[in-house]
Design an enzyme around this catalytic site. Structure first.
Site, PDB file in Angstrom:
ATOM      1  N   ASP A 159       9.272   3.756   0.301  1.00  0.00           N
ATOM      2  CA  ASP A 159       8.114   4.371   0.936  1.00  0.00           C
ATOM      3  C   ASP A 159       8.283   4.156   2.432  1.00  0.00           C
ATOM      4  OD1 ASP A 159       5.742   4.963   2.150  1.00  0.00           O
ATOM      5  OD2 ASP A 159       4.475   3.887   0.725  1.00  0.00           O
ATOM      6  N   TYR A 193       0.840  -1.195   0.000  1.00  0.00           N
ATOM      7  CA  TYR A 193       0.000   0.000   0.000  1.00  0.00           C
ATOM      8  C   TYR A 193       0.874   1.243   0.000  1.00  0.00           C
ATOM      9  CZ  TYR A 193      -3.633   3.334   1.274  1.00  0.00           C
ATOM     10  OH  TYR A 193      -4.512   4.391   1.269  1.00  0.00           O
ATOM     11  N   LYS A 217       3.051  10.285   8.106  1.00  0.00           N
ATOM     12  CA  LYS A 217       2.589   9.731   9.395  1.00  0.00           C
ATOM     13  C   LYS A 217       3.375  10.262  10.593  1.00  0.00           C
ATOM     14  CE  LYS A 217      -0.132   6.022   7.738  1.00  0.00           C
ATOM     15  NZ  LYS A 217      -0.926   4.887   8.034  1.00  0.00           N
TER      16      LYS A 217
HETATM   17  C1  PLP Z   1       3.337   2.673   3.541  1.00  0.00           C
HETATM   18  C2  PLP Z   1       2.295   3.708   3.296  1.00  0.00           C
HETATM   19  N1  PLP Z   1       2.430   4.549   2.268  1.00  0.00           N
HETATM   20  C3  PLP Z   1       1.527   5.502   2.018  1.00  0.00           C
HETATM   21  C4  PLP Z   1       0.409   5.639   2.818  1.00  0.00           C
HETATM   22  C5  PLP Z   1      -0.599   6.708   2.522  1.00  0.00           C
HETATM   23  O1  PLP Z   1      -0.522   7.684   3.489  1.00  0.00           O
HETATM   24  P1  PLP Z   1      -1.756   8.685   3.738  1.00  0.00           P
HETATM   25  O2  PLP Z   1      -2.849   7.887   4.362  1.00  0.00           O
HETATM   26  O3  PLP Z   1      -1.189   9.738   4.636  1.00  0.00           O
HETATM   27  O4  PLP Z   1      -2.142   9.236   2.409  1.00  0.00           O
HETATM   28  C6  PLP Z   1       0.233   4.786   3.910  1.00  0.00           C
HETATM   29  C7  PLP Z   1      -0.959   4.901   4.774  1.00  0.00           C
HETATM   30  O5  PLP Z   1      -1.321   4.014   5.503  1.00  0.00           O
HETATM   31  C8  PLP Z   1       1.193   3.794   4.159  1.00  0.00           C
HETATM   32  O6  PLP Z   1       1.070   2.953   5.189  1.00  0.00           O
END
Ligand code: PLP
Length: 460
Positions: free
Chosen positions: A255, A153, A283
């Protein structure tokens, strides 16, 4: 549904009547009654009243030790004094101007000191920064395609919303997964530009490079796959990806929306000793305020300076989020605090392992940094398809039983994991373990009755 789960859900319903009513009301105006699909679950989600430190209350007045922590965005815990002070001050000096200010380079310096990047741009969410990372990688290489991993994700943009939770009937070849849209509205052209590989399987990545010669701009991954509970990279996997990217002229994007703050002081690149080309952060760097960042080498980021790649955003570097970010880097994500949470994390994971063993539960405990998860599967999972074999009703039994006893052990959904904040204490971990010790024998019993045989599930 087995009897013990039915009983736990009945107890949950008895304890949370105000949440049930609030959800019913919200359903009239808000799809699923929630603001993000991940927040919805059956029979209805807990509605929250407030939070302080490591604890929250729901609107029925129940108190919980919180290891959900906004899906891992609150390594600071709730209302961390350093964050509150920094934010409060800025609220009285103007929150957002759409003009540059000094906090921008200050936070950029903090990020460049800690992670192997030379320049940074900011955003407000993980989705935003992984989107910009993919775009700048495409511009830097002059190529369109991105390799991502099945089950991973990276947010909600079109490139990311591919093969996030594909169903078995759609996912295709185990060595060369089909690119499956994560819901309607993802254009076919986006699917065609995302090649899906298998986590912990370098051959599957190599195959994608061979099938798309000179077309892959980047490989994007979470260095620890966290959309399946918690799945560690096998030794050599990240190093192998680095080599494959170099050999094929592609960029490696980490990421680190979750791992950047929560794995270690210097994030995953420091922890694993593998240097990516682009890092995405969000986050927990924002201490509860919407803050994201992406960074890379000067050569890559200068594409923005040269007006070759466009980046902007009204709320970028709003001073409230930036103040929270600075407080996080300077006062919360400190080396001392990593020692503190490291101790708690070890205590929780080892405590779980001992209880699992004693109870006879067929499960294991995965953990890294301040994250961990009870994995209701006998062997360590290596990738998304392994994860789909987890017994979902047994997991639900675990989650509701813990909640009914005052521990929000992790966000709802068996693809998530617990987070420990800097405000958690030894006493919180002791209570968490005592509750798990009470719950584990019933889980083991239910597992034996149900048979350890896995139940396939594709999640939300
Ligand atoms: C690994 C990862 N990348 C990207 C995101 C997306 O972040 P956001 O919810 O702040 O858009 C998340 C959200 O859970 C995530 O866990």
């Amino acid at each position: 549904m087995h009897g013990a789960l039915r009983k736990e859900i009945a107890t949950y319903e008895g304890r949370t009547t105000h949440s049930a009513a609030a959800h019913k009301r919200a359903l009239q105006r808000i799809p699923l009654g929630v603001a993000s699909n991940y927040r919805h679950y059956e029979p209805y989600p807990l509605f929250v009243k407030d939070g302080q430190g490591s604890h929250i209350h729901d609107i029925d007045g129940n108190e919980y030790i919180d290891h959900n922590l906004c899906f891992g965005a609150l390594m600071a815990g709730h209302c961390h004094p350093a964050v509150v002070k920094a934010v409060e001050q800025k609220l009285h000096e103007g929150t957002t101007f759409g003009m540059p200010h000094d906090q921008e380079w200050e936070l950029a310096e903090e990020i460049c000191d800690r992670y192997p990047v030379e320049m940074v741009r900011f955003g407000s969410s993980g989705t935003e920064v992984t989107m910009h990372a993919c775009r700048i990688a495409r511009a830097a290489t002059g190529r369109d395609k991105i390799i991502k991993f099945e089950g991973a994700y990276h947010g909600l943009h079109d490139t990311a919303l591919v093969s996030v939770k594909p169903k078995a009937e759609d996912w295709g070849d185990p060595e060369a997964p089909t690119s499956v849209p994560g819901g309607g509205g993802v254009p076919k052209a986006s699917l065609a530009n995302v090649a899906v590989a298998v986590f912990n399987n370098l051959a599957s990545v190599e195959r994608r490079f061979k099938e798309n010669p000179g077309q892959i701009a980047a490989v994007i991954l979470e260095p620890i796959l966290m959309n399946v509970g918690l799945c560690l990279p096998r030794p050599g996997f990240l190093e192998g990806l680095r080599k494959l990217c170099d050999a094929n002229g592609a960029l490696l994007i980490f990421d680190e929306v979750k791992t950047g703050a929560k794995l270690a002081w210097g994030g995953a690149s420091d922890f694993f000793g593998v240097k990516p080309d682009i890092i995405c952060l969000a986050k927990s760097i924002g201490g509860g305020l919407p803050l994201g960042a992406f960074g890379a080498s000067r050569a890559v980021m200068e594409l923005i300076s040269q007006h070759k790649v466009f980046h902007g955003g009204t709320y970028n570097t709003n001073r409230v989020a930036m103040s929270a970010g600075l407080a996080m880097f300077r006062e919360v994500l400190t080396r001392e605090n990593y020692v503190h949470v490291g101790k708690l994390s070890k205590k929780l994971a080892e405590g779980y392992r001992a209880i699992v063993k004693k109870s006879g539960l067929q499960a294991y405990v995965a953990s890294a940094g301040v994250n961990g998860a009870l994995m209701l599967y006998p062997q360590e999972i290596r990738n998304y398809r392994d994860w789909t074999k987890i017994d979902v009703d047994l997991w639900r039994h675990y989650w509701f039983a813990m909640v009914n006893r005052g521990v929000l052990a992790q966000p709802y959904w068996w693809d998530e994991q617990w987070t420990i904040s800097v405000q958690h204490t030894e006493a919180d971990i002791d209570k968490h373990l005592a509750v798990f010790e009470e719950v584990a024998p019933a889980l083991a019993h239910a597992q034996q009755e149900r048979g350890v045989a896995p139940v396939g599930a594709a999640g939300h």
